[in-house]
Design a protein around this motif. Structure first.
Motif, mmCIF file in Angstrom:
data_model
loop_
_atom_site.group_PDB
_atom_site.id
_atom_site.type_symbol
_atom_site.label_atom_id
_atom_site.label_comp_id
_atom_site.label_asym_id
_atom_site.label_seq_id
_atom_site.Cartn_x
_atom_site.Cartn_y
_atom_site.Cartn_z
ATOM 1 N N VAL A 99 8.986 -8.642 -3.463
ATOM 2 C CA VAL A 99 7.614 -9.147 -3.411
ATOM 3 C C VAL A 99 7.480 -10.143 -2.259
ATOM 4 N N GLU A 100 8.464 -11.011 -2.120
ATOM 5 C CA GLU A 100 8.433 -11.980 -1.027
ATOM 6 C C GLU A 100 8.417 -11.274 0.320
ATOM 7 N N GLN A 101 9.213 -10.215 0.465
ATOM 8 C CA GLN A 101 9.250 -9.465 1.723
ATOM 9 C C GLN A 101 7.892 -8.831 2.028
ATOM 10 N N VAL A 102 7.301 -8.236 1.029
ATOM 11 C CA VAL A 102 6.019 -7.549 1.201
ATOM 12 C C VAL A 102 4.923 -8.518 1.626
ATOM 13 N N PHE A 103 4.929 -9.729 1.068
ATOM 14 C CA PHE A 103 3.868 -10.699 1.330
ATOM 15 C C PHE A 103 4.171 -11.631 2.490
ATOM 16 N N ALA A 104 5.360 -11.539 3.063
ATOM 17 C CA ALA A 104 5.719 -12.389 4.195
ATOM 18 C C ALA A 104 4.981 -11.942 5.455
ATOM 19 N N LEU B 184 5.745 -6.961 -10.939
ATOM 20 C CA LEU B 184 4.425 -6.426 -10.633
ATOM 21 C C LEU B 184 3.323 -7.439 -10.947
ATOM 22 N N ILE B 185 3.505 -8.202 -11.995
ATOM 23 C CA ILE B 185 2.531 -9.249 -12.324
ATOM 24 C C ILE B 185 2.413 -10.249 -11.174
ATOM 25 N N ASP B 186 3.535 -10.632 -10.606
ATOM 26 C CA ASP B 186 3.533 -11.563 -9.481
ATOM 27 C C ASP B 186 2.727 -10.988 -8.318
ATOM 28 N N ALA B 187 2.951 -9.708 -7.998
ATOM 29 C CA ALA B 187 2.242 -9.085 -6.881
ATOM 30 C C ALA B 187 0.739 -8.996 -7.152
ATOM 31 N N ILE B 188 0.375 -8.629 -8.365
ATOM 32 C CA ILE B 188 -1.050 -8.489 -8.719
ATOM 33 C C ILE B 188 -1.764 -9.827 -8.666
ATOM 34 N N GLU B 189 -1.066 -10.896 -9.022
ATOM 35 C CA GLU B 189 -1.690 -12.216 -9.004
ATOM 36 C C GLU B 189 -1.852 -12.761 -7.579
ATOM 37 N N ARG B 190 -1.158 -12.139 -6.612
ATOM 38 C CA ARG B 190 -1.274 -12.588 -5.221
ATOM 39 C C ARG B 190 -2.321 -11.821 -4.424
ATOM 40 N N PHE B 191 -2.626 -10.580 -4.842
ATOM 41 C CA PHE B 191 -3.498 -9.726 -4.030
ATOM 42 C C PHE B 191 -4.274 -8.771 -4.928
ATOM 43 N N PRO B 192 -5.549 -8.477 -4.603
ATOM 44 C CA PRO B 192 -6.367 -7.607 -5.453
ATOM 45 C C PRO B 192 -6.117 -6.119 -5.210
ATOM 46 N N ASP C 214 -6.155 8.911 -0.055
ATOM 47 C CA ASP C 214 -7.046 8.149 -0.924
ATOM 48 C C ASP C 214 -6.386 6.894 -1.476
ATOM 49 N N LEU C 215 -5.076 6.939 -1.650
ATOM 50 C CA LEU C 215 -4.355 5.786 -2.199
ATOM 51 C C LEU C 215 -3.000 5.675 -1.524
ATOM 52 N N TRP C 216 -2.749 4.491 -0.955
ATOM 53 C CA TRP C 216 -1.438 4.203 -0.366
ATOM 54 C C TRP C 216 -0.825 3.065 -1.168
ATOM 55 N N GLN C 217 0.386 3.296 -1.670
ATOM 56 C CA GLN C 217 1.006 2.367 -2.610
ATOM 57 C C GLN C 217 2.333 1.812 -2.073
ATOM 58 N N ILE C 218 2.619 0.589 -2.429
ATOM 59 C CA ILE C 218 3.949 0.022 -2.189
ATOM 60 C C ILE C 218 4.863 0.553 -3.287
ATOM 61 N N HIS C 219 5.929 1.204 -2.889
ATOM 62 C CA HIS C 219 6.754 1.958 -3.817
ATOM 63 C C HIS C 219 7.828 1.098 -4.496
ATOM 64 N N ALA C 220 7.887 1.216 -5.812
ATOM 65 C CA ALA C 220 9.025 0.743 -6.611
ATOM 66 C C ALA C 220 9.417 -0.707 -6.351
ATOM 67 N N LEU C 221 8.500 -1.620 -6.575
ATOM 68 C CA LEU C 221 8.852 -3.045 -6.534
ATOM 69 C C LEU C 221 9.664 -3.374 -7.785
ATOM 70 N N SER C 222 10.883 -3.826 -7.591
ATOM 71 C CA SER C 222 11.759 -4.065 -8.737
ATOM 72 C C SER C 222 12.406 -5.442 -8.751
ATOM 73 N N GLU C 223 12.389 -6.143 -7.612
ATOM 74 C CA GLU C 223 13.036 -7.456 -7.520
ATOM 75 C C GLU C 223 12.057 -8.487 -6.960
ATOM 76 N N PRO C 224 12.139 -9.741 -7.410
ATOM 77 C CA PRO C 224 11.264 -10.786 -6.853
ATOM 78 C C PRO C 224 11.378 -10.894 -5.339
ATOM 79 N N GLU C 225 12.569 -10.664 -4.813
ATOM 80 C CA GLU C 225 12.773 -10.767 -3.368
ATOM 81 C C GLU C 225 11.939 -9.730 -2.609
#
Length: 350
Positions: free
Chosen positions: A173-178, A209-217, A160-171
């Motif tokens: 976020v860049e990897q996830v969205f690349a 997490l704020i950075d990630a939320i502002e990039r994707f819904p 029901d829910l698949w999550q990206i686990h434990a985002l802790s560094e700005p880098e």
């Protein structure tokens, strides 16, 4: 896995920002996937939940979640613990828990004990609980492989829910969205009907997490919250308002901070333990849960070591009534002396 559930086939690469825009509009061309998405079953329903505890909206998902949910750690990640973990999960569902959370990392990345234990129960009771798991890999291909194994271990054809686990560094976020990042895997899996909703999680820094939320819904956010939160890198002050504004499902974790915020905490005698220099905490479990549940969260996940501990947590949820702002401030003040150990998962400068 059957061809209809294929998750590692060739997919046309596209700019991640375009992918996010398409997903936000609720559309990704079926020609990209090469086949139409599988229809999702109805949302899970545990008939015991309405009488067991209050429920809340899981954001905009349309799911009514009980305010206490079961986390996949503690007894549910220990090796070869089927005799304890499986009855504990069964009992949680019997008691009205309708949301369970695990991860490809819990219980070790090789054996993934937590997913194994949940799978043993999901084989017969999948329709009763909202099932969440996570990927810790930051790439598309690595995440797809983790999901394929998760579905096998959880003995289900979808989560029901698949999550990206434990985002802790700005880098991260860049990897996830690349291009070729994990976000591609999440969107593709959703379009294939392998996952219903998409989320992120984090413990260390609200700005990440704020950075990630502002990039994707994202549909949900799993965030670390307890009564010590205002003392350092507060998620309550910075992240929580944004999640509410975006109508996300908000899942609180680290409520007792692995017990470190509780007066019942006994520091380990082993000097090599990461928690060797801790002291007994200052709250009881009822205070710890009431604090977080008085915030605008959908539910809280807590790992349990025993059925009596599980029963205590469900009873606290059943009897919940919100704290006043004065009472909240009192608990924050009470937690302040043990704030560093209670926020051990936050980023601390050495």
């Amino acid at each position: 896995m059957s061809k209809s559930k294929k998750i590692t086939g060739n997919v046309e690469r596209r700019d991640v920002l375009k992918l996010g825009t398409a997903a936000a509009a609720g559309f990704v061309a079926s020609s990209v996937m090469g086949e139409p998405p599988r229809p999702m079953p109805d949302l899970p329903q545990n008939p015991a939940t309405p009488e067991a505890m209050p429920t809340r909206n899981l954001g905009r998902t349309g799911y009514q979640v009980g305010i206490f949910s079961l986390g996949g750690q503690a007894a549910i990640e220990k090796p070869n613990n089927f005799d304890v973990a499986v009855p504990l999960i069964e009992k949680a569902i019997d008691l009205g828990v309708n949301y369970v959370d695990t991860s490809a990392r819990y219980g070790g990345v090789e054996n993934r004990w937590s997913e194994q234990y949940f799978g043993r129960v999901m084989k017969a009771r999948r329709s009763e609980v909202f099932l969440a798991t996570k990927t810790h890999d930051r790439t598309r291909d690595g995440s797809m492989k983790l999901l394929e194994r998760s579905l096998e271990l959880l003995q289900t054809d979808h989560v029901d829910l698949w999550q990206i686990h434990a985002l802790s560094e700005p880098e991260q976020v860049e990897q996830v969205f690349a291009q070729g990042g994990a976000l591609e895997a999440l969107v593709e899996a959703r379009e294939q009907g392998l996952v219903r909703f998409l989320g992120i999680s984090g413990h260390a820094d609200p700005d990440v997490l704020i950075d990630a939320i502002e990039r994707f819904p994202f549909d949900t956010v799993l965030l670390a919250l307890n009564a010590a939160d205002p003392c350092h890198l507060s998620f309550k002050q910075k992240l929580l308002p944004l999640a509410v504004e975006r109508e996300m499902g908000i899942i609180g974790m680290k409520i007792p901070a692995r017990g470190l915020i509780l007066s019942s905490w006994k520091p380990p005698e082993d000097p090599s333990s990461r928690f060797a220099n801790t002291v007994p905490g200052t709250l009881n479990m009822r205070e710890a849960m009431r604090y977080v549940l008085s915030l605008p969260v959908s539910t809280v996940i807590v790992g349990c070591d025993s059925i009596p501990q599980l029963e205590e947590n469900v009873a606290i949820a059943r009897a919940f009534n919100p704290l006043s702002s004065t009472q909240m401030a009192e608990l924050e003040k009470l937690a302040e002396p043990v704030s560093k150990q209670s926020l051990f998962f936050r980023r601390w400068q050495s």
